[in-house]
Design a protein around this motif. Sequence first.
Motif, PDB file in Angstrom:
ATOM      1  N   ASP A   1      22.912 -36.286  61.327  1.00 17.89           N
ATOM      2  CA  ASP A   1      21.531 -36.763  61.177  1.00 17.89           C
ATOM      3  C   ASP A   1      20.547 -35.637  61.476  1.00 17.89           C
ATOM      4  N   ILE A   2      19.470 -35.615  60.741  1.00 21.76           N
ATOM      5  CA  ILE A   2      18.358 -34.727  61.053  1.00 21.76           C
ATOM      6  C   ILE A   2      17.426 -35.487  61.993  1.00 21.76           C
ATOM      7  N   VAL A   3      17.264 -34.992  63.209  1.00 18.27           N
ATOM      8  CA  VAL A   3      16.424 -35.652  64.218  1.00 18.27           C
ATOM      9  C   VAL A   3      15.040 -35.014  64.177  1.00 18.27           C
ATOM     10  N   LEU A   4      14.041 -35.817  63.895  1.00 12.89           N
ATOM     11  CA  LEU A   4      12.681 -35.294  63.787  1.00 12.89           C
ATOM     12  C   LEU A   4      12.066 -35.108  65.179  1.00 12.89           C
ATOM     13  N   PRO A   5      11.031 -34.290  65.277  1.00 11.14           N
ATOM     14  CA  PRO A   5      10.388 -34.043  66.575  1.00 11.14           C
ATOM     15  C   PRO A   5       9.943 -35.347  67.231  1.00 11.14           C
ATOM     16  N   PRO A   6       9.934 -35.394  68.549  1.00 11.66           N
ATOM     17  CA  PRO A   6       9.577 -36.632  69.261  1.00 11.66           C
ATOM     18  C   PRO A   6       8.190 -37.136  68.868  1.00 11.66           C
ATOM     19  N   LYS A   7       8.094 -38.449  68.771  1.00 12.09           N
ATOM     20  CA  LYS A   7       6.822 -39.131  68.554  1.00 12.09           C
ATOM     21  C   LYS A   7       6.797 -40.310  69.526  1.00 12.09           C
ATOM     22  N   GLU A   8       5.785 -40.393  70.359  1.00 10.75           N
ATOM     23  CA  GLU A   8       5.774 -41.360  71.453  1.00 10.75           C
ATOM     24  C   GLU A   8       6.041 -42.781  70.948  1.00 10.75           C
ATOM     25  N   GLY A   9       7.044 -43.413  71.551  1.00 13.70           N
ATOM     26  CA  GLY A   9       7.387 -44.783  71.217  1.00 13.70           C
ATOM     27  C   GLY A   9       8.278 -44.940  70.011  1.00 13.70           C
ATOM     28  N   PHE A  10       8.688 -43.822  69.387  1.00 11.14           N
ATOM     29  CA  PHE A  10       9.479 -43.914  68.162  1.00 11.14           C
ATOM     30  C   PHE A  10      10.676 -42.958  68.208  1.00 11.14           C
ATOM     31  N   GLU A  11      11.694 -43.320  67.463  1.00  9.35           N
ATOM     32  CA  GLU A  11      12.800 -42.402  67.150  1.00  9.35           C
ATOM     33  C   GLU A  11      12.903 -42.313  65.636  1.00  9.35           C
ATOM     34  N   ARG A  12      12.917 -41.098  65.115  1.00  8.97           N
ATOM     35  CA  ARG A  12      12.949 -40.885  63.658  1.00  8.97           C
ATOM     36  C   ARG A  12      14.107 -39.957  63.303  1.00  8.97           C
ATOM     37  N   ARG A  13      14.928 -40.422  62.393  1.00 11.74           N
ATOM     38  CA  ARG A  13      16.071 -39.634  61.934  1.00 11.74           C
ATOM     39  C   ARG A  13      16.191 -39.723  60.405  1.00 11.74           C
ATOM     40  N   ILE A  14      16.873 -38.734  59.854  1.00 12.49           N
ATOM     41  CA  ILE A  14      17.253 -38.789  58.441  1.00 12.49           C
ATOM     42  C   ILE A  14      18.770 -38.755  58.397  1.00 12.49           C
ATOM     43  N   ALA A  15      19.376 -39.859  57.982  1.00 14.67           N
ATOM     44  CA  ALA A  15      20.832 -39.929  57.856  1.00 14.67           C
ATOM     45  C   ALA A  15      21.240 -39.508  56.448  1.00 14.67           C
TER      46      ALA A  15
ATOM     47  N   LEU B   1      25.713 -34.718  47.121  1.00 14.40           N
ATOM     48  CA  LEU B   1      26.794 -35.686  47.300  1.00 14.40           C
ATOM     49  C   LEU B   1      26.466 -36.739  48.350  1.00 14.40           C
ATOM     50  N   THR B   2      25.233 -36.716  48.831  1.00 18.13           N
ATOM     51  CA  THR B   2      24.746 -37.707  49.792  1.00 18.13           C
ATOM     52  C   THR B   2      23.354 -38.146  49.388  1.00 18.13           C
ATOM     53  N   ARG B   3      22.936 -39.268  49.941  1.00 18.00           N
ATOM     54  CA  ARG B   3      21.546 -39.709  49.753  1.00 18.00           C
ATOM     55  C   ARG B   3      20.876 -39.803  51.123  1.00 18.00           C
ATOM     56  N   PRO B   4      19.627 -39.409  51.217  1.00 23.54           N
ATOM     57  CA  PRO B   4      18.945 -39.503  52.511  1.00 23.54           C
ATOM     58  C   PRO B   4      18.540 -40.934  52.816  1.00 23.54           C
ATOM     59  N   LYS B   5      18.720 -41.338  54.051  1.00 22.18           N
ATOM     60  CA  LYS B   5      18.236 -42.637  54.509  1.00 22.18           C
ATOM     61  C   LYS B   5      17.323 -42.411  55.706  1.00 22.18           C
ATOM     62  N   ALA B   6      16.105 -42.909  55.615  1.00 26.02           N
ATOM     63  CA  ALA B   6      15.151 -42.775  56.717  1.00 26.02           C
ATOM     64  C   ALA B   6      15.426 -43.839  57.767  1.00 26.02           C
ATOM     65  N   LEU B   7      15.564 -43.412  59.007  1.00 24.99           N
ATOM     66  CA  LEU B   7      15.753 -44.312  60.139  1.00 24.99           C
ATOM     67  C   LEU B   7      14.502 -44.225  61.006  1.00 24.99           C
ATOM     68  N   HIS B   8      13.721 -45.306  61.009  1.00 24.42           N
ATOM     69  CA  HIS B   8      12.406 -45.315  61.643  1.00 24.42           C
ATOM     70  C   HIS B   8      12.401 -46.416  62.696  1.00 24.42           C
ATOM     71  N   TYR B   9      12.644 -46.046  63.965  1.00 25.08           N
ATOM     72  CA  TYR B   9      12.809 -47.024  65.035  1.00 25.08           C
ATOM     73  C   TYR B   9      11.591 -47.013  65.967  1.00 25.08           C
ATOM     74  N   ARG B  10      10.980 -48.190  66.121  1.00 26.78           N
ATOM     75  CA  ARG B  10       9.946 -48.339  67.158  1.00 26.78           C
ATOM     76  C   ARG B  10      10.661 -48.781  68.422  1.00 26.78           C
ATOM     77  N   LEU B  11      10.601 -47.955  69.443  1.00 19.79           N
ATOM     78  CA  LEU B  11      11.337 -48.212  70.676  1.00 19.79           C
ATOM     79  C   LEU B  11      10.580 -49.135  71.623  1.00 19.79           C
ATOM     80  N   ARG B  12       9.256 -49.163  71.501  1.00 22.12           N
ATOM     81  CA  ARG B  12       8.477 -50.069  72.360  1.00 22.12           C
ATOM     82  C   ARG B  12       7.111 -50.306  71.707  1.00 22.12           C
ATOM     83  N   PHE B  13       6.578 -51.487  71.997  1.00 21.86           N
ATOM     84  CA  PHE B  13       5.270 -51.849  71.454  1.00 21.86           C
ATOM     85  C   PHE B  13       4.168 -51.409  72.423  1.00 21.86           C
TER      86      PHE B  13
END
Length: 461
Positions: A105-119, A449-461
């Motif tokens: 996974d490509i882990v994007l720079p931290p963003k407060e309250g979120f986790e962002r990855r590209i699988a 040979l792969t497709r990117p999938k965006a993983l956009h997680y809000r860890l807290r409201f």
Amino acid sequence: MSTHIVDNPYTGDVAASVEPTTPAQLDAVLEKARGATRALRAMSVDERVKLVLRACEAMEKNTDAIARDITRQMGKPLSQARGEVGGMAGRLRHMASIAAESLADIVLPPKEGFERRIAKEPLGVVLDLPAWNYPLLTAVNAVAPAVLAGNAVIVKHSPRTPLCGEHFARAFAEAGAPPGTVQAIFLDYAATEKLVGDARIDHVLFTGSVLGGHKMQAAAKDRFLHIGLELGGNDPAYVAPDCDFDKTVENIVDGAMYNAGQSCCAVERVYVHQSLYQRFVDAVEPLVRAYVLGDPESDKTTLGPIAQPWHPAELETFVRDATGRGAKLVHGGRATQVNGKGRFFEPTLLKDVSADARVMREESFGPLLPIAPVRSDEEALALMNASSLGLTASVWTSDRDRADRLARQLEAGTVYMNRCDSLDPALPWSGVKDSGRGVTLSALGFDSLTRPKALHYRLRF
């Protein structure tokens, strides 16, 4: 479709006999491949790496048998065929060594309250359509990274080398792969084009002619399918006045004649600075004359027969066209036999070849070495780019800055300094213009040979 027969280019005997895959068999292959994709997707990358390495070992154990199949089907000298097994293993092991990092996974720079990855997710079923000239290398470019990424692969090999697809399928079965991970089929051209349009195929990698590439693209016209195309070359070399002369001569001749010139990245035209021109021609001639034509299973043979029955006559037309436009034939130029056997073409040296000659504009795919003088780097650059093809190019100089300046302007997928007709699996293999589209090998080779999938997680409201 009747039984497919492959003749031995040296003896004329039957080298292979293959039954075509029936429609019912093809449906079963496709369904088994779909099942394999689910099993492969459930495996970790580390497990896939171990699987692919076991398959590699299985093929290496059968090096002699695989090499003899290559030689008998397409005429490559046996020592070179054995070398291709080693080259295949080298590419496979490199892709295995970079798989974990490249597919992570490509882990994007931290963003407060979120986790962002590209699988990077596998596509599904990959149809691999390799070429006969390097039947293992052109196949493994798709097979290894595809399986490492979690895809199943169906290999439909060239009609000239159908047995080579079977070797890959057997190796993966022996390695304990999920059933259907790598399968080999045999179809004629019409059935292959129909298969490209089948919705159960998720990606196609075709290695072959420009005409074949257009046919594959047309076959997918009703689908949103991005086809990888590794097509032909008319690869130029420029000999600068400050080159290492002896090594340049030796390497360029080998780059033009290896595998009887039947290589998409062979040296197909040479531009020599006029200060070295006649010296270069004089030095090349004895090397061209020294090639030994004969039985490709003999260690004495250094130039094997031409694989395709129709091709020697076509090579003669390239020579006639060049001499008709003013070129001088220094050596060779004819189809020939050895002791009444084989479809050989003499190693051929042409000098003073005009820019409008077919051999300077089209892929000849034979043991032809056409040479022309140039007055400057700028003239060489213009002539090297004056082609509809752009696979590789080489600059022969002791000046790294000169090589880099020209490389940045050359319209080619790969530019070499002081080498040619080679492939480093750590670098992307690609072409521009009519030489193809897409990338194989290197870390970039996993992208198609792969497709990117965006993983956009809000860890807290």
